[in-house]
Motif scaffolding. Structure first.
Motif, PDB file in Angstrom:
ATOM      1  N   PRO A 173       0.798  -1.234   0.000  1.00 33.49           N
ATOM      2  CA  PRO A 173       0.000   0.000   0.000  1.00 33.49           C
ATOM      3  C   PRO A 173       0.827   1.279   0.000  1.00 33.49           C
ATOM      4  CG  PRO A 173       0.138  -0.863   2.211  1.00 33.49           C
ATOM      5  CD  PRO A 173       0.894  -1.832   1.340  1.00 33.49           C
ATOM      6  N   GLY A 174       0.312   2.282  -0.675  1.00 36.18           N
ATOM      7  CA  GLY A 174       0.864   3.631  -0.647  1.00 36.18           C
ATOM      8  C   GLY A 174      -0.283   4.615  -0.536  1.00 36.18           C
ATOM      9  N   HIS A 175      -0.008   5.866  -0.835  1.00 30.08           N
ATOM     10  CA  HIS A 175      -1.035   6.903  -0.760  1.00 30.08           C
ATOM     11  C   HIS A 175      -1.051   7.682  -2.066  1.00 30.08           C
ATOM     12  CE1 HIS A 175      -0.669   5.850   3.405  1.00 30.08           C
ATOM     13  NE2 HIS A 175       0.611   6.191   3.378  1.00 30.08           N
ATOM     14  N   LEU A 176      -2.203   8.243  -2.356  1.00 28.30           N
ATOM     15  CA  LEU A 176      -2.389   8.940  -3.626  1.00 28.30           C
ATOM     16  C   LEU A 176      -3.088  10.268  -3.386  1.00 28.30           C
ATOM     17  CD1 LEU A 176      -1.611   7.732  -6.433  1.00 28.30           C
ATOM     18  CD2 LEU A 176      -4.032   7.315  -6.812  1.00 28.30           C
ATOM     19  N   ALA A 177      -2.657  11.288  -4.091  1.00 27.20           N
ATOM     20  CA  ALA A 177      -3.325  12.588  -4.068  1.00 27.20           C
ATOM     21  C   ALA A 177      -3.050  13.261  -5.403  1.00 27.20           C
ATOM     22  CB  ALA A 177      -2.812  13.453  -2.920  1.00 27.20           C
ATOM     23  N   GLY A 178      -3.916  14.169  -5.796  1.00 27.71           N
ATOM     24  CA  GLY A 178      -3.691  14.837  -7.074  1.00 27.71           C
ATOM     25  C   GLY A 178      -4.899  15.623  -7.545  1.00 27.71           C
ATOM     26  N   SER A 179      -5.102  15.653  -8.843  1.00 29.47           N
ATOM     27  CA  SER A 179      -6.211  16.410  -9.426  1.00 29.47           C
ATOM     28  C   SER A 179      -6.777  15.663 -10.631  1.00 29.47           C
ATOM     29  CB  SER A 179      -5.753  17.816  -9.844  1.00 29.47           C
ATOM     30  OG  SER A 179      -4.767  17.740 -10.850  1.00 29.47           O
ATOM     31  N   ILE A 180      -8.007  16.037 -10.988  1.00 28.41           N
ATOM     32  CA  ILE A 180      -8.735  15.363 -12.061  1.00 28.41           C
ATOM     33  C   ILE A 180      -9.288  16.411 -13.013  1.00 28.41           C
ATOM     34  CG2 ILE A 180     -10.724  13.882 -12.597  1.00 28.41           C
ATOM     35  CD1 ILE A 180     -10.395  12.824  -9.666  1.00 28.41           C
TER      36      ILE A 180
ATOM     37  N   ALA B  19     -14.004  17.546 -18.439  1.00 23.70           N
ATOM     38  CA  ALA B  19     -14.798  18.721 -18.814  1.00 23.70           C
ATOM     39  C   ALA B  19     -16.276  18.633 -18.433  1.00 23.70           C
ATOM     40  CB  ALA B  19     -14.643  18.990 -20.310  1.00 23.70           C
ATOM     41  N   PRO B  20     -16.956  17.472 -18.597  1.00 22.33           N
ATOM     42  CA  PRO B  20     -18.376  17.428 -18.215  1.00 22.33           C
ATOM     43  C   PRO B  20     -18.632  17.695 -16.733  1.00 22.33           C
ATOM     44  CG  PRO B  20     -17.863  15.627 -19.703  1.00 22.33           C
ATOM     45  CD  PRO B  20     -16.551  16.263 -19.339  1.00 22.33           C
ATOM     46  N   LEU B  21     -17.623  17.516 -15.878  1.00 22.94           N
ATOM     47  CA  LEU B  21     -17.791  17.805 -14.455  1.00 22.94           C
ATOM     48  C   LEU B  21     -17.023  19.051 -14.039  1.00 22.94           C
ATOM     49  CD1 LEU B  21     -17.601  14.318 -12.635  1.00 22.94           C
ATOM     50  CD2 LEU B  21     -19.620  15.660 -13.218  1.00 22.94           C
ATOM     51  N   GLY B  22     -15.744  19.114 -14.375  1.00 24.72           N
ATOM     52  CA  GLY B  22     -14.931  20.249 -13.977  1.00 24.72           C
ATOM     53  C   GLY B  22     -13.463  19.979 -14.235  1.00 24.72           C
ATOM     54  N   MET B  23     -12.674  21.030 -14.166  1.00 26.49           N
ATOM     55  CA  MET B  23     -11.241  20.912 -14.408  1.00 26.49           C
ATOM     56  C   MET B  23     -10.480  21.181 -13.113  1.00 26.49           C
ATOM     57  SD  MET B  23     -11.439  20.154 -17.603  1.00 26.49           S
ATOM     58  CE  MET B  23      -9.792  20.332 -18.318  1.00 26.49           C
ATOM     59  N   ASN B  24      -9.346  20.512 -12.990  1.00 28.37           N
ATOM     60  CA  ASN B  24      -8.461  20.681 -11.829  1.00 28.37           C
ATOM     61  C   ASN B  24      -9.208  20.446 -10.514  1.00 28.37           C
ATOM     62  OD1 ASN B  24      -5.887  21.173 -10.765  1.00 28.37           O
ATOM     63  ND2 ASN B  24      -6.367  23.313 -10.346  1.00 28.37           N
ATOM     64  N   MET B  25     -10.011  19.392 -10.499  1.00 27.31           N
ATOM     65  CA  MET B  25     -10.738  19.037  -9.282  1.00 27.31           C
ATOM     66  C   MET B  25      -9.765  18.333  -8.325  1.00 27.31           C
ATOM     67  SD  MET B  25     -14.353  17.734 -10.950  1.00 27.31           S
ATOM     68  CE  MET B  25     -13.562  16.643 -12.158  1.00 27.31           C
ATOM     69  N   LYS B  26      -9.613  18.874  -7.124  1.00 27.02           N
ATOM     70  CA  LYS B  26      -8.610  18.388  -6.193  1.00 27.02           C
ATOM     71  C   LYS B  26      -9.056  17.098  -5.520  1.00 27.02           C
ATOM     72  CE  LYS B  26      -5.832  21.837  -6.892  1.00 27.02           C
ATOM     73  NZ  LYS B  26      -4.584  21.618  -7.655  1.00 27.02           N
ATOM     74  N   ALA B  27      -8.120  16.180  -5.398  1.00 25.44           N
ATOM     75  CA  ALA B  27      -8.357  14.925  -4.689  1.00 25.44           C
ATOM     76  C   ALA B  27      -7.220  14.751  -3.685  1.00 25.44           C
ATOM     77  CB  ALA B  27      -8.405  13.753  -5.671  1.00 25.44           C
ATOM     78  N   ASP B  28      -7.474  15.107  -2.432  1.00 24.97           N
ATOM     79  CA  ASP B  28      -6.427  15.056  -1.416  1.00 24.97           C
ATOM     80  C   ASP B  28      -6.308  13.686  -0.764  1.00 24.97           C
ATOM     81  OD1 ASP B  28      -5.749  17.723  -1.762  1.00 24.97           O
ATOM     82  OD2 ASP B  28      -7.312  18.388  -0.387  1.00 24.97           O
ATOM     83  N   LYS B  29      -7.272  12.814  -1.025  1.00 27.93           N
ATOM     84  CA  LYS B  29      -7.280  11.510  -0.375  1.00 27.93           C
ATOM     85  C   LYS B  29      -7.409  10.424  -1.429  1.00 27.93           C
ATOM     86  CE  LYS B  29      -9.844   8.831   3.075  1.00 27.93           C
ATOM     87  NZ  LYS B  29     -10.991   8.842   4.018  1.00 27.93           N
ATOM     88  N   GLY B  30      -6.531   9.426  -1.366  1.00 26.76           N
ATOM     89  CA  GLY B  30      -6.593   8.363  -2.350  1.00 26.76           C
ATOM     90  C   GLY B  30      -5.910   7.097  -1.883  1.00 26.76           C
ATOM     91  N   VAL B  31      -6.118   6.030  -2.639  1.00 21.64           N
ATOM     92  CA  VAL B  31      -5.564   4.715  -2.334  1.00 21.64           C
ATOM     93  C   VAL B  31      -4.651   4.291  -3.472  1.00 21.64           C
ATOM     94  CG1 VAL B  31      -6.118   2.277  -1.955  1.00 21.64           C
ATOM     95  CG2 VAL B  31      -7.587   4.068  -0.986  1.00 21.64           C
ATOM     96  N   PHE B  32      -3.512   3.712  -3.108  1.00 20.92           N
ATOM     97  CA  PHE B  32      -2.561   3.238  -4.099  1.00 20.92           C
ATOM     98  C   PHE B  32      -2.031   1.882  -3.643  1.00 20.92           C
ATOM     99  CE2 PHE B  32       2.022   3.121  -5.403  1.00 20.92           C
ATOM    100  CZ  PHE B  32       1.813   2.953  -6.764  1.00 20.92           C
ATOM    101  N   ASN B  33      -2.201   0.863  -4.481  1.00 19.18           N
ATOM    102  CA  ASN B  33      -1.641  -0.461  -4.212  1.00 19.18           C
ATOM    103  C   ASN B  33      -0.906  -0.938  -5.456  1.00 19.18           C
ATOM    104  OD1 ASN B  33      -4.492  -0.534  -2.566  1.00 19.18           O
ATOM    105  ND2 ASN B  33      -2.861  -1.526  -1.440  1.00 19.18           N
TER     106      ASN B  33
END
Length: 518
Positions: A376-383, A386-400
């Motif tokens: 396991p690791g951790h993930l954060a970033g942005s998405i 266009a149909p929803l939005g640009m540069n949507m922040k995601a501070d919490k994520g899962v990485f395996n």
């Protein structure tokens, strides 16, 4: 206002309060890593523990102030998650600090008074009016060089600021002609005063690092002085309690106690990253909260009714192995109103709707990462979509990485991100399927992410979109060049850590694409 309204009733493991037990919650400091303690508190209160006494020192006084201001533990966590770290800074320039013969501190408390306290929901009036609990704050009286205990009914903003004013970082606060500072260098946890006030079961959330290795660097040198003082003072109090218990067992009554005092201690296994990692983004408050919750859960799973051994050794931590962070960008056709990634890819390509993620994957401890089956690791970033939005922040994520699947010849690379758009919670969950299909598909398997978009906070929600994201050659080269080693130790080097990760990665591919050939 009664604190009982804000702290769930009951006791650990769903039991009612035990007659004769008077609990104290002790919240020491730890820089601005107090979100870790907030995570611990959330887990403690979810178990139904109630407290008759509470005590805060240094940064821990902020969490205590939030509780007494009427915030629930989950609300405290949310306030930490959304704290703008730059609001805490009111620093003078380095040039001014070095050239000022009357230097007192590198910054001022303006940011805390004007921005941080309001954001954290700290309300002095509510603190003073809180009932249902005895609460105390600790500050250093510089005139006498002693710890000064302030009852919550007597607190004011100046005392709160003084309580977090470490020497050299923030100036002392003058109150009635006396200078007051952070008590961290005297004692970072006040156990004995809570015992004198009747507590016989102490719950301590400890954050200060305690490892045998001596670290280099200006910041670490300062932090290590604080760690020596804090752990040394706490160790002495623990031994005092052990002595009290021996005398109590011999029939003596100590501060009204005729039965032994118990200590429950929740702390990280390894030292937490320093505050600087919060400012640079190497760790987030959200991650610290999750770490606190996990450590509290681990403690409850093995909790002994008599608490921890009354030995300063219980404060010791182990040295964490170096970690790794890297950036990755993936994009591809994506469409709403489908739950099939391949269909979403085709529809997205036809309509020109592409979803892109830019993430930073972090591995805290390379040795632990390799040892654990799910890696396991951790993930954060942005998405960007266009149909929803640009540069949507995601501070919490899962990485395996190479997480086992039900099929013995298959492993997954898991990428999951939680984000919010227009007050709606979403959860993007993708996986790369690593499997040998008796063809040269290694490149496709390791660069293709089959992705679903859910409404809600996890994969239990409704699927509202799907698609396939890919990693190109250019993006792969950028990923490799972005790799950095975190918390590098004196006896290790960057190359050996990266080589260890590389050997693990190649070994997993070898196991999948070579060892499964029949």
């Amino acid at each position: 206002m009664s604190i009982a309204m804000h702290i769930p009733q009951g006791a650990a493991n769903g039991e009612q309060d035990v007659p004769g037990i008077k609990r104290a919650l002790i919240l020491p400091g730890g820089g601005l890593r107090l979100s870790y303690a907030a995570g611990v508190m959330d887990e403690i209160f979810s178990r139904g523990l109630t407290f008759h006494l509470m005590d805060g020192t240094s940064g821990g006084s902020l969490n205590l102030a939030m509780l007494l201001s009427g915030l629930k533990a989950d609300e405290i966590c949310e306030r930490w998650r959304n704290l703008n770290m730059m609001d805490t800074i009111s620093f003078r320039s380095l040039k001014d600090c070095l050239s000022d013969p009357a230097f007192v501190a590198a910054g001022s408390a303006c940011g805390f008074r004007e921005k941080v306290f309001p954001h954290l929901g700290i309300d002095v009036g509510k603190i003073r009016a809180a009932d249902g609990v005895q609460a105390t704050f600790n500050v250093c009286n510089f005139s006498t060089k002693t710890n000064h205990v302030i009852r919550h009914r007597d607190i004011n903003e100046d005392y709160l600021v003084a309580g977090i004013s470490l020497p050299g970082t923030l100036p002392p606060v003058e109150i009635d002609g006396v200078n007051y500072l952070d008590s961290g260098f005297i004692q970072d946890a006040n156990l004995i005063d809570t015992i004198k006030s009747g507590a016989n079961e102490l719950w301590l959330v400890w954050i200060m690092g305690n490892i045998p290795e001596y670290r280099s660097g200006l910041l670490d040198c300062y932090v290590q002085m604080l760690e020596m003082s804090a752990n040394g003072a706490l160790g002495k109090e623990i031994l005092q309690i052990a002595d009290m218990n021996q005398r109590i067992e011999s029939g003596e009554e100590i501060y009204g106690h005729s039965s032994p005092i118990r200590l429950h201690l929740i702390k990280p296994k390894h030292p937490l990253p320093l505050d600087s990692a919060l400012y640079t983004g190497q760790i987030t408050h959200d991650r610290l909260i999750e770490m606190g919750k996990q450590d509290a859960q681990n403690y409850f799973s093995m909790q002994l009714s008599q608490g921890v051994a009354l030995d300063p050794k219980v404060l010791q931590m182990t040295t964490r192995s170096p970690g790794i962070i890297f950036s990755e960008t993936m994009s591809g056709g994506f469409s709403l109103n489908t739950d099939d990634p391949e269909t979403g890819k085709k529809q997205g390509n036809r309509a020109g709707t592409e979803l892109a993620i830019r993430v930073e994957a972090s591995i805290d401890d390379i040795d632990r990462f390799i040892e654990e089956p799910n890696h396991p690791g951790h993930l954060a970033g942005s998405i960007d979509f266009a149909p929803l939005g640009m540069n949507m922040k995601a501070d919490k994520g899962v990485f395996n990485l190479f997480s086992p699947a039900e099929e013995s010849d298959t492993k997954y690379m898991i990428y999951e991100l939680a984000f919010e758009h227009l007050s709606q919670q979403y959860y993007l969950a993708g996986k790369k399927i690593i499997r040998d299909d008796l063809m040269m598909d290694l490149w496709d398997d390791t660069t293709t992410l089959y992705t679903l978009l859910y409404k809600g906070r996890d994969t239990s929600g409704e699927v509202v979109g799907a698609g396939v994201l890919t990693l190109g050659v250019k993006e792969l080269l950028e990923l490799i060049s972005s790799m950095e080693v975190t918390h590098l130790l004196l006896n290790t080097d960057k190359l050996s850590t990266l080589s260890k990760f590389g050997r693990f990665f190649i070994g997993e591919l070898w196991d999948t694409y070579v060892m499964h050939i029949k």
